[in-house]
Design a protein around this motif. Structure first.
Motif, short mmCIF file in Angstrom:
data_model
loop_
_atom_site.label_atom_id
_atom_site.label_comp_id
_atom_site.label_asym_id
_atom_site.label_seq_id
_atom_site.Cartn_x
_atom_site.Cartn_y
_atom_site.Cartn_z
N ASN A 1 0.82 -1.21 0.00
CA ASN A 1 0.00 0.00 0.00
C ASN A 1 0.85 1.26 0.00
O ASN A 1 0.46 2.28 -0.60
CB ASN A 1 -0.95 -0.01 1.19
CG ASN A 1 -2.19 -0.86 0.95
OD1 ASN A 1 -3.13 -0.44 0.30
ND2 ASN A 1 -2.17 -2.10 1.45
N MET A 2 2.01 1.22 0.61
CA MET A 2 2.89 2.38 0.61
C MET A 2 3.39 2.73 -0.79
O MET A 2 3.66 3.90 -1.09
CB MET A 2 4.09 2.13 1.53
CG MET A 2 3.75 2.03 3.00
SD MET A 2 3.05 3.56 3.70
CE MET A 2 4.52 4.55 3.84
N LEU A 3 3.51 1.74 -1.66
CA LEU A 3 3.98 1.98 -3.02
C LEU A 3 3.06 2.93 -3.79
O LEU A 3 3.51 3.62 -4.73
CB LEU A 3 4.11 0.66 -3.78
CG LEU A 3 5.36 -0.17 -3.50
CD1 LEU A 3 5.20 -1.57 -4.08
CD2 LEU A 3 6.58 0.52 -4.08
N PHE A 4 1.79 2.99 -3.41
CA PHE A 4 0.84 3.80 -4.15
C PHE A 4 0.36 5.01 -3.35
O PHE A 4 -0.65 5.62 -3.69
CB PHE A 4 -0.33 2.93 -4.60
CG PHE A 4 0.10 1.85 -5.55
CD1 PHE A 4 0.46 2.16 -6.85
CD2 PHE A 4 0.19 0.53 -5.13
CE1 PHE A 4 0.89 1.17 -7.73
CE2 PHE A 4 0.61 -0.46 -6.01
CZ PHE A 4 0.96 -0.14 -7.31
N LEU A 5 1.11 5.36 -2.30
CA LEU A 5 0.92 6.64 -1.64
C LEU A 5 1.90 7.64 -2.25
O LEU A 5 2.96 7.25 -2.75
CB LEU A 5 1.19 6.50 -0.14
CG LEU A 5 0.18 5.68 0.67
CD1 LEU A 5 0.62 5.61 2.13
CD2 LEU A 5 -1.22 6.28 0.56
N PRO A 6 1.58 8.93 -2.23
CA PRO A 6 2.53 9.92 -2.76
C PRO A 6 3.87 9.81 -2.03
O PRO A 6 3.91 9.80 -0.79
CB PRO A 6 1.83 11.25 -2.45
CG PRO A 6 0.38 10.91 -2.39
CD PRO A 6 0.32 9.54 -1.80
N PRO A 7 4.97 9.68 -2.75
CA PRO A 7 6.29 9.50 -2.11
C PRO A 7 6.63 10.66 -1.17
O PRO A 7 6.40 11.82 -1.49
CB PRO A 7 7.26 9.44 -3.30
CG PRO A 7 6.43 9.04 -4.46
CD PRO A 7 5.08 9.64 -4.22
N ALA B 1 -10.80 -0.96 -14.89
CA ALA B 1 -12.16 -0.58 -14.54
C ALA B 1 -12.17 0.65 -13.63
O ALA B 1 -12.98 1.57 -13.80
CB ALA B 1 -12.88 -1.74 -13.87
N LEU B 2 -11.25 0.67 -12.67
CA LEU B 2 -11.17 1.81 -11.75
C LEU B 2 -10.70 3.07 -12.47
O LEU B 2 -11.22 4.17 -12.22
CB LEU B 2 -10.22 1.48 -10.59
CG LEU B 2 -10.72 0.45 -9.57
CD1 LEU B 2 -9.61 0.08 -8.61
CD2 LEU B 2 -11.92 1.00 -8.80
N GLN B 3 -9.72 2.91 -13.36
CA GLN B 3 -9.16 4.08 -14.03
C GLN B 3 -10.12 4.71 -15.03
O GLN B 3 -9.88 5.82 -15.52
CB GLN B 3 -7.84 3.71 -14.71
CG GLN B 3 -6.71 3.49 -13.71
CD GLN B 3 -5.44 2.96 -14.31
OE1 GLN B 3 -5.08 3.32 -15.42
NE2 GLN B 3 -4.73 2.10 -13.58
N ALA B 4 -11.21 4.03 -15.33
CA ALA B 4 -12.25 4.65 -16.16
C ALA B 4 -13.02 5.70 -15.37
O ALA B 4 -13.73 6.52 -15.97
CB ALA B 4 -13.20 3.57 -16.66
N HIS B 5 -12.84 5.69 -14.03
CA HIS B 5 -13.61 6.61 -13.18
C HIS B 5 -12.74 7.50 -12.30
O HIS B 5 -13.17 8.58 -11.91
CB HIS B 5 -14.57 5.81 -12.30
CG HIS B 5 -15.50 4.92 -13.06
ND1 HIS B 5 -16.61 5.40 -13.74
CD2 HIS B 5 -15.49 3.57 -13.28
CE1 HIS B 5 -17.23 4.39 -14.34
NE2 HIS B 5 -16.58 3.27 -14.07
N VAL B 6 -11.53 7.03 -11.96
CA VAL B 6 -10.66 7.81 -11.07
C VAL B 6 -9.24 7.82 -11.64
O VAL B 6 -8.89 6.96 -12.45
CB VAL B 6 -10.64 7.21 -9.63
CG1 VAL B 6 -12.03 7.28 -9.01
CG2 VAL B 6 -10.13 5.77 -9.64
N ALA C 1 -5.13 7.29 -12.04
CA ALA C 1 -4.36 6.05 -11.85
C ALA C 1 -3.90 5.88 -10.41
O ALA C 1 -4.00 4.78 -9.84
CB ALA C 1 -3.17 6.05 -12.80
N LEU C 2 -3.39 6.95 -9.79
CA LEU C 2 -2.89 6.84 -8.42
C LEU C 2 -4.00 6.41 -7.47
O LEU C 2 -3.82 5.49 -6.67
CB LEU C 2 -2.29 8.18 -7.98
CG LEU C 2 -1.71 8.21 -6.56
CD1 LEU C 2 -0.57 7.21 -6.42
CD2 LEU C 2 -1.22 9.62 -6.22
N GLN C 3 -5.14 7.03 -7.57
CA GLN C 3 -6.26 6.68 -6.69
C GLN C 3 -6.77 5.27 -6.97
O GLN C 3 -7.16 4.55 -6.06
CB GLN C 3 -7.38 7.70 -6.86
CG GLN C 3 -8.51 7.53 -5.85
CD GLN C 3 -9.60 8.58 -6.00
OE1 GLN C 3 -9.43 9.55 -6.73
NE2 GLN C 3 -10.72 8.38 -5.32
N SER C 4 -6.74 4.86 -8.23
CA SER C 4 -7.23 3.52 -8.57
C SER C 4 -6.37 2.44 -7.92
O SER C 4 -6.90 1.44 -7.42
CB SER C 4 -7.24 3.33 -10.09
OG SER C 4 -5.93 3.21 -10.60
#
Length: 427
Positions: free
Chosen positions: A99-105, A169-174, A176-179
């Protein structure tokens, strides 16, 4: 050591036991696809990390990770009595680091990537090696090991299928980072469920005297294990190369970026559907012959992939179906063969699976360390239209080079003594 005589058919209660054991394969597979496929391109595009530097970083991370796997295996065999605690501790570390990999560095993106990728790799390795080794306790016959492997890898393929669909599917709505942050939350829930279901299935075991043997002695005393590891390495290289270059191929050669998730979904769905077929074929004709047939099928599909280009997305779907169907055999039969080779050597179970995972990761390291600098040398530019020569290099690296390594793996399988004891059952 290996008994070719199968035990009675698997009962419904045994099937339930296999399913409860297999459930952890879902989050492990759900983690693996973005970790090895999406993450490099995500950091390349999200944080503009240099392509060559990223490739070298991945090479070092994967080589270091692969070097640790046999040591993790030996350590796990020596501490098998603490296996429940090992599962819980490594699962917690894996969830947090992924999960840390997809938080803002909070510091330099490349360094952030290296630190938390390394922690994720390590905890994922501990989980996976102990998980596959624990499977040796669940089935102890030739066909039983195939059935267990089919359950585990079938569930894993469902996890991979979900992993292929969810980001797109997620990136169609949010963004990339949030997805991927949402993806991480889903992974965390699946991991908790998988661990909670597995722990009651873990038999309390005390370390045996053989668990103190060195890696060299384990290899020296098991000829079939040496043959199987050679097969693993050359069979893993094609998958490592194609997984590393998949997005480059679909985006820049087929120019079908929006189809990438659907390609993966079709590929892994075909693999899911194939598992009962390969399990049946292996029980009737032997794992060796079933695996050889799947290798030939895979090579034929990727030769065709070399011939495709812009506008051929529809044809690539057919290749995804054929190659995905062949993948099902790799996923259920290779672990089953390793379980056969380790039959009667439970004290070395984690070691055997640790060596297997090490070879898979060495192949991934070579794939990243060679292909990414190669693309950079031929002028690859992220988020740009590639030249015809660059597209050609991507096509050669993605389709033809893997076929060469797959042919070497097939040759090893055919000349080896692996699975020679198995006799075709009478009709």
């Amino acid at each position: 050591m290996n008994n070719p005589i199968s035990k009675p058919p698997i009962s419904k209660s045994m099937g339930r036991t296999f399913f409860r054991y297999a459930l952890l394969a879902l989050p492990l597979a759900f983690l693996g696809l973005p970790l090895y496929l999406n993450l490099p391109k995500f950091y390349l595009e999200q944080y503009q990390v240099d392509l060559s530097t990223l490739g070298i970083a991945l090479l070092c991370l994967r080589l270091g990770d692969a070097f640790l796997d046999p040591l993790i295996g030996r350590w796990s065999d020596r501490h098998v009595a603490q296996r429940p605690a090992i599962f819980i501790g490594s699962a917690i570390m894996c969830v947090i680091s992924f999960n840390m990999l997809f938080l803002p560095p909070m510091f330099a993106p490349l360094l952030w990537f290296i630190v938390f990728t390394a922690l994720t790799y390590f905890s994922y390795s501990v989980l996976t090696i102990n998980y596959y080794s624990a499977g040796l306790q669940q089935a102890d016959s030739y066909d039983g090991r195939t059935t267990l492997s089919a359950w585990r890898e079938g569930v894993a393929l469902i996890g991979i299928l979900l992993a292929a669909i969810l980001p797109q599917a997620l990136q169609a709505h949010v963004p990339a980072l949030q997805s991927f942050q949402i993806y991480g939350a889903v992974f965390s829930v699946l991991m908790v469920l998988g661990i909670a279901t597995l722990l009651p299935r873990i038999t309390k075991t005390v370390p045996q005297s053989g668990s103190q043997e060195s890696l060299w002695m384990v290899l020296k005393n098991n000829l079939n294990l040496r043959w199987l590891l050679a097969l693993f390495f050359f069979n893993a290289l094609p998958s490592a190369i194609t997984s590393t270059l998949f997005l480059f191929y679909t985006d820049d050669v087929l120019q079908a970026k929006d189809n990438a998730g659907y390609f993966l979904a079709v590929y892994f769905f075909a693999a899911v559907l194939s598992t009962p077929f390969w399990s049946t074929i292996a029980k009737k004709f032997g794992k060796r012959h079933a695996l050889a047939a799947a290798m030939v099928l895979a090579m034929g599909s990727f030769v065709w992939a070399f011939l495709l280009g812009n506008g051929d997305a529809d044809k690539f779907y057919i290749i995804c179906i054929i190659s995905g169907f062949a993948l099902g055999a790799d996923m259920i039969l290779l672990p089953s063969l390793l379980a056969d080779v380790m039959d009667g050597q439970d004290e070395h179970g984690s070691t055997g699976f640790g060596l297997w995972h090490a070879l898979s990761k060495w192949s991934l390291a070579l794939a990243a360390g060679i292909t990414m600098p190669l693309l950079a040398a031929f002028g690859y530019q992220a988020s740009a239209i590639q030249t015809a020569s660059t597209q050609g290099i991507i096509a050669i690296a993605y389709a033809l080079i893997p076929c060469g390594f797959k042919a070497i793996a097939l040759g090893i399988l055919l000349v080896s003594p692996l699975d020679q004891h198995h006799k075709r059952k009478p009709a």
